[in-house]
Design an enzyme around this catalytic site. Sequence first.
Site, PDB file in Angstrom:
ATOM      1  N   ASP A  74       6.515  14.646   3.874  1.00 21.65           N
ATOM      2  CA  ASP A  74       5.386  14.682   2.947  1.00 21.65           C
ATOM      3  C   ASP A  74       4.292  15.640   3.420  1.00 21.65           C
ATOM      4  O   ASP A  74       3.649  16.301   2.611  1.00 21.65           O
ATOM      5  CB  ASP A  74       4.804  13.281   2.779  1.00 21.65           C
ATOM      6  CG  ASP A  74       5.709  12.382   1.946  1.00 21.65           C
ATOM      7  OD1 ASP A  74       6.687  12.894   1.371  1.00 21.65           O
ATOM      8  OD2 ASP A  74       5.442  11.175   1.873  1.00 21.65           O
ATOM      9  N   GLY A  75       4.073  15.716   4.727  1.00 21.36           N
ATOM     10  CA  GLY A  75       3.064  16.633   5.249  1.00 21.36           C
ATOM     11  C   GLY A  75       3.386  18.082   4.926  1.00 21.36           C
ATOM     12  O   GLY A  75       2.493  18.880   4.608  1.00 21.36           O
ATOM     13  N   ASN A 147      -3.485  14.456  -1.787  1.00 24.56           N
ATOM     14  CA  ASN A 147      -3.459  13.066  -1.331  1.00 24.56           C
ATOM     15  C   ASN A 147      -4.840  12.425  -1.254  1.00 24.56           C
ATOM     16  O   ASN A 147      -5.120  11.464  -1.949  1.00 24.56           O
ATOM     17  CB  ASN A 147      -2.783  12.964   0.035  1.00 24.56           C
ATOM     18  CG  ASN A 147      -1.367  12.431  -0.051  1.00 24.56           C
ATOM     19  OD1 ASN A 147      -0.785  12.384  -1.123  1.00 24.56           O
ATOM     20  ND2 ASN A 147      -0.812  12.052   1.082  1.00 24.56           N
ATOM     21  N   GLU A 148      -5.695  12.969  -0.368  1.00 23.62           N
ATOM     22  CA  GLU A 148      -6.959  12.290  -0.153  1.00 23.62           C
ATOM     23  C   GLU A 148      -8.012  13.180   0.483  1.00 23.62           C
ATOM     24  O   GLU A 148      -7.708  14.181   1.126  1.00 23.62           O
ATOM     25  CB  GLU A 148      -6.771  11.045   0.723  1.00 23.62           C
ATOM     26  CG  GLU A 148      -6.506  11.313   2.198  1.00 23.62           C
ATOM     27  CD  GLU A 148      -5.043  11.291   2.541  1.00 23.62           C
ATOM     28  OE1 GLU A 148      -4.325  10.435   2.020  1.00 23.62           O
ATOM     29  OE2 GLU A 148      -4.608  12.134   3.349  1.00 23.62           O
ATOM     30  N   GLY A 189      -0.334   6.780   0.933  1.00 15.57           N
ATOM     31  CA  GLY A 189      -0.481   7.437   2.218  1.00 15.57           C
ATOM     32  C   GLY A 189      -1.459   6.706   3.131  1.00 15.57           C
ATOM     33  O   GLY A 189      -1.323   5.508   3.394  1.00 15.57           O
ATOM     34  N   TYR A 190      -2.460   7.417   3.603  1.00 14.32           N
ATOM     35  CA  TYR A 190      -3.453   6.868   4.537  1.00 14.32           C
ATOM     36  C   TYR A 190      -4.146   5.655   3.942  1.00 14.32           C
ATOM     37  O   TYR A 190      -4.385   4.651   4.617  1.00 14.32           O
ATOM     38  CB  TYR A 190      -4.446   7.980   4.879  1.00 14.32           C
ATOM     39  CG  TYR A 190      -5.448   7.667   5.969  1.00 14.32           C
ATOM     40  CD1 TYR A 190      -5.217   6.659   6.911  1.00 14.32           C
ATOM     41  CD2 TYR A 190      -6.620   8.411   6.081  1.00 14.32           C
ATOM     42  CE1 TYR A 190      -6.142   6.396   7.919  1.00 14.32           C
ATOM     43  CE2 TYR A 190      -7.539   8.163   7.083  1.00 14.32           C
ATOM     44  CZ  TYR A 190      -7.295   7.150   7.998  1.00 14.32           C
ATOM     45  OH  TYR A 190      -8.217   6.899   8.992  1.00 14.32           O
ATOM     46  N   SER A 191      -4.462   5.718   2.655  1.00 17.77           N
ATOM     47  CA  SER A 191      -5.142   4.600   1.996  1.00 17.77           C
ATOM     48  C   SER A 191      -4.305   3.323   2.076  1.00 17.77           C
ATOM     49  O   SER A 191      -4.829   2.236   2.344  1.00 17.77           O
ATOM     50  CB  SER A 191      -5.426   4.955   0.532  1.00 17.77           C
ATOM     51  OG  SER A 191      -5.987   3.869  -0.170  1.00 17.77           O
ATOM     52  N   SER A 193      -2.104   2.511   4.329  1.00 17.33           N
ATOM     53  CA  SER A 193      -2.086   2.009   5.702  1.00 17.33           C
ATOM     54  C   SER A 193      -3.384   1.308   6.083  1.00 17.33           C
ATOM     55  O   SER A 193      -3.418   0.529   7.033  1.00 17.33           O
ATOM     56  CB  SER A 193      -1.806   3.151   6.682  1.00 17.33           C
ATOM     57  OG  SER A 193      -2.912   4.023   6.788  1.00 17.33           O
ATOM     58  N   ALA A 212     -11.399   0.504   8.681  1.00 16.09           N
ATOM     59  CA  ALA A 212     -11.927  -0.460   9.635  1.00 16.09           C
ATOM     60  C   ALA A 212     -13.380  -0.825   9.313  1.00 16.09           C
ATOM     61  O   ALA A 212     -14.278  -0.600  10.123  1.00 16.09           O
ATOM     62  CB  ALA A 212     -11.815   0.083  11.062  1.00 16.09           C
TER      63      ALA A 212
END
Length: 296
Positions: A74-75, A147-148, A189-191, A193, A212
């Site tokens: 994906d990257g 993505n973000e 993706g990052y969201s 996780s 966090a």
Amino acid sequence: MHVALYSRGFVKEDLEDIQLLLNELARQEIVPVVYEPVYKELCAHIQFSPDTNTFSRAEDLDGRIEFLVSLGGDGTLLDTVSFIRDKNIPVMGVNFGRLGFLAGIGRNAVHEVVDSLVSRSYVVDKRTLLHLDASTPLFGDVPYALNEFTIHKKDTSAMVKIHTYLNGEFLNTYWADGLIVATPTGSTGYSLSCGGPIVFPEAASFVITPVAPHNLNVRPIVVPDDNVISFEVEGRSDQFICTLDSRMEVIDNRVQLAVKKEDFTIQLLRLNESNFLHTLRDKLLWGIDTRNARGK
């Protein structure tokens, strides 16, 4: 027909599949246009056809290029956004990587990939991009992401306070390590996780997900993508990190930031038998439960 091939690099196990892809392109009389740094690495290992071209910049992808095939994970596919920009060149991702939400076509389907390009038997998914506006120039000519967008504290510095606004109206102050604004494509993706929801690609929305958060009652939120989301950042450190997909800038807290939907979209191609639900079940192992076995 000219087809661009992009990859970040290769390992020994990839060479057989890359050669097979090039052979299939030659069989269909398709001219490959290979990313130049990878072409130079592969020359000692791969037999290229005499008509092979190369590219190294976005400007090299001119009107001759009908498709771009991304070879990697994906990257790798996210990298292609900075090359195709608003040229409306469709991208097909062949998964030489690991998880592969975006590059969802297996390396064993090289023959089907080439045949689908020739016969135009693929399915087109139009994916929303987000655009970053900043009070100082950031990310050169590519201020957008598939993505973000993220704001994140730098190194081991203390958490940051991110005052967030929707169309100028105050939403929340996030005390957190960072904040993610994801497109529907980036929701896996990052969201994801960081506890964000999965959003269907065609949903007209953005996902705002804290990284966090210090406040346990703060949760991800989905907002319509016609909103302009702006930020003011405070923290003990004068610098923080700002990213668009895998690209990063270190900026100070005087920079004003806002994200909105980009004016153009990117076209991702998939084979007919694949869809978003199939990808979710396959990549997240949904339904893999002994209780679902037939006859149980």
